[in-house]
Design a protein around this motif. Sequence first.
Motif, mmCIF file in Angstrom:
data_model
loop_
_atom_site.group_PDB
_atom_site.id
_atom_site.type_symbol
_atom_site.label_atom_id
_atom_site.label_comp_id
_atom_site.label_asym_id
_atom_site.label_seq_id
_atom_site.Cartn_x
_atom_site.Cartn_y
_atom_site.Cartn_z
ATOM 1 N N UNK A 267 11.796 5.112 -9.622
ATOM 2 C CA UNK A 267 12.501 3.834 -9.599
ATOM 3 C C UNK A 267 11.663 2.687 -9.078
ATOM 4 N N UNK A 268 10.342 2.885 -8.953
ATOM 5 C CA UNK A 268 9.505 1.844 -8.355
ATOM 6 C C UNK A 268 8.558 1.249 -9.384
ATOM 7 N N UNK A 269 8.357 -0.077 -9.319
ATOM 8 C CA UNK A 269 7.412 -0.793 -10.177
ATOM 9 C C UNK A 269 6.386 -1.470 -9.280
ATOM 10 N N UNK A 270 5.088 -1.307 -9.611
ATOM 11 C CA UNK A 270 4.055 -1.814 -8.716
ATOM 12 C C UNK A 270 2.773 -2.093 -9.502
ATOM 13 N N UNK B 80 -4.061 0.882 -6.067
ATOM 14 C CA UNK B 80 -2.721 0.386 -6.383
ATOM 15 C C UNK B 80 -1.948 0.137 -5.102
ATOM 16 N N UNK B 81 -0.917 -0.683 -5.237
ATOM 17 C CA UNK B 81 -0.055 -1.013 -4.107
ATOM 18 C C UNK B 81 0.903 0.143 -3.853
ATOM 19 N N UNK B 82 0.885 0.640 -2.634
ATOM 20 C CA UNK B 82 1.692 1.806 -2.301
ATOM 21 C C UNK B 82 3.051 1.368 -1.761
ATOM 22 N N UNK C 38 -9.500 6.264 -0.192
ATOM 23 C CA UNK C 38 -9.516 5.112 0.712
ATOM 24 C C UNK C 38 -8.109 4.528 0.816
ATOM 25 N N UNK C 39 -7.729 4.118 2.005
ATOM 26 C CA UNK C 39 -6.430 3.481 2.192
ATOM 27 C C UNK C 39 -6.563 2.393 3.245
ATOM 28 N N UNK D 222 -2.484 -0.208 0.475
ATOM 29 C CA UNK D 222 -3.152 0.031 -0.816
ATOM 30 C C UNK D 222 -3.930 1.330 -0.720
ATOM 31 N N UNK D 223 -3.904 2.063 -1.828
ATOM 32 C CA UNK D 223 -4.543 3.368 -1.894
ATOM 33 C C UNK D 223 -5.541 3.363 -3.040
ATOM 34 N N UNK D 224 -6.748 3.887 -2.813
ATOM 35 C CA UNK D 224 -7.750 3.832 -3.868
ATOM 36 C C UNK D 224 -8.725 4.985 -3.837
ATOM 37 N N UNK D 225 -9.535 5.063 -4.900
ATOM 38 C CA UNK D 225 -10.568 6.077 -5.017
ATOM 39 C C UNK D 225 -11.368 5.850 -6.279
ATOM 40 N N UNK D 226 -12.513 6.513 -6.372
ATOM 41 C CA UNK D 226 -13.372 6.419 -7.550
ATOM 42 C C UNK D 226 -12.968 7.483 -8.559
ATOM 43 N N UNK D 227 -12.911 7.083 -9.815
ATOM 44 C CA UNK D 227 -12.420 7.960 -10.883
ATOM 45 C C UNK D 227 -13.510 8.120 -11.933
ATOM 46 N N UNK D 228 -13.855 9.356 -12.245
ATOM 47 C CA UNK D 228 -14.797 9.652 -13.320
ATOM 48 C C UNK D 228 -14.009 9.812 -14.599
ATOM 49 N N UNK D 229 -14.280 8.925 -15.550
ATOM 50 C CA UNK D 229 -13.474 8.874 -16.767
ATOM 51 C C UNK D 229 -14.293 9.351 -17.954
#
Length: 288
Positions: free
Chosen positions: A109-112, A127-129, A265-266, A274-281
């Motif tokens: 139910x959350x939009x961010x 992204x915003x937590x 990272x937070x 905010x919560x983040x990290x590096x993503x190998x795509x």
Amino acid sequence: MVFFGGASVSVVHACARDGRGGSPTAVTDDGPYGDDERRRVPGAAGASHAVFVSRGPEQDGRPVFSLRFFTSEGELPSCGHGTLAALGYLAARADTDSDPYRVTLRVGGRTFPGRAVRKGPYAEADFAYGPVELREPDPGESALVLPTLGIPPHALGPGLRVASVGRPRLLVPVASPSVLAALAPDMERLRAACDRLGLLGCYVYAAPSPSGRVAARMFAPSIGVPEDVANANSTACLAAHLGERGIDRVTVDMGDSLGSPATLRARTSGQGLRLGGDVLVTRPPLLP
């Protein structure tokens, strides 16, 4: 790349550290699948979690995507590292030079808002937590769960908390990284205890360094993941807990015990967490 119901499934390494490791996460577009089918995707892709992405109408000029998360045990209400994996996947698929790539995400139910800054095959995603609920565990919870982890009594640190972002989990501090590395929980007993108490699992962490660097391990047999390479939701819970103690930035290392180093990272501020990290795509195919 694997295929599911005729659709391609990309395996994205979320929260990689220095170009290595991370948590393999299956990401694919959602379709007319049953939940039993969705539960089979993580195992088929060699991942612990899968993310199913659905696009909706644009909002304020930004793409909008809904996310659903599954393990082999069933659907999760949210998944932090799965959200980061989805952001990297979407940025790669957009095939745009827009930097950062910004989207609106819907989970439950959350939009961010979320974003990804592309750097070659990698993306820095965050992204915003949402809000984190924290409380003290009652004695019965501690007495049932802690013996299953095998932590020597003298090595248990202060600040045991129950944290919830949809499902509660126990945050367990230990005295040092060496104590953390030596843990070998009894998974059957831990699952039974967590199932009885309605807990997702246990996030065990060593005391943070002065710079906010933390080592952690997440044990979640109740959702079919004995140990998680990178658990971002629990890292957000830890950040909220440490934020109450005046520590507004944390960098959390996980996955070393599994041979797949991961870092999250937070940060907390007046605007929230905010919560983040590096993503190998691995670039997925463009869709019509």
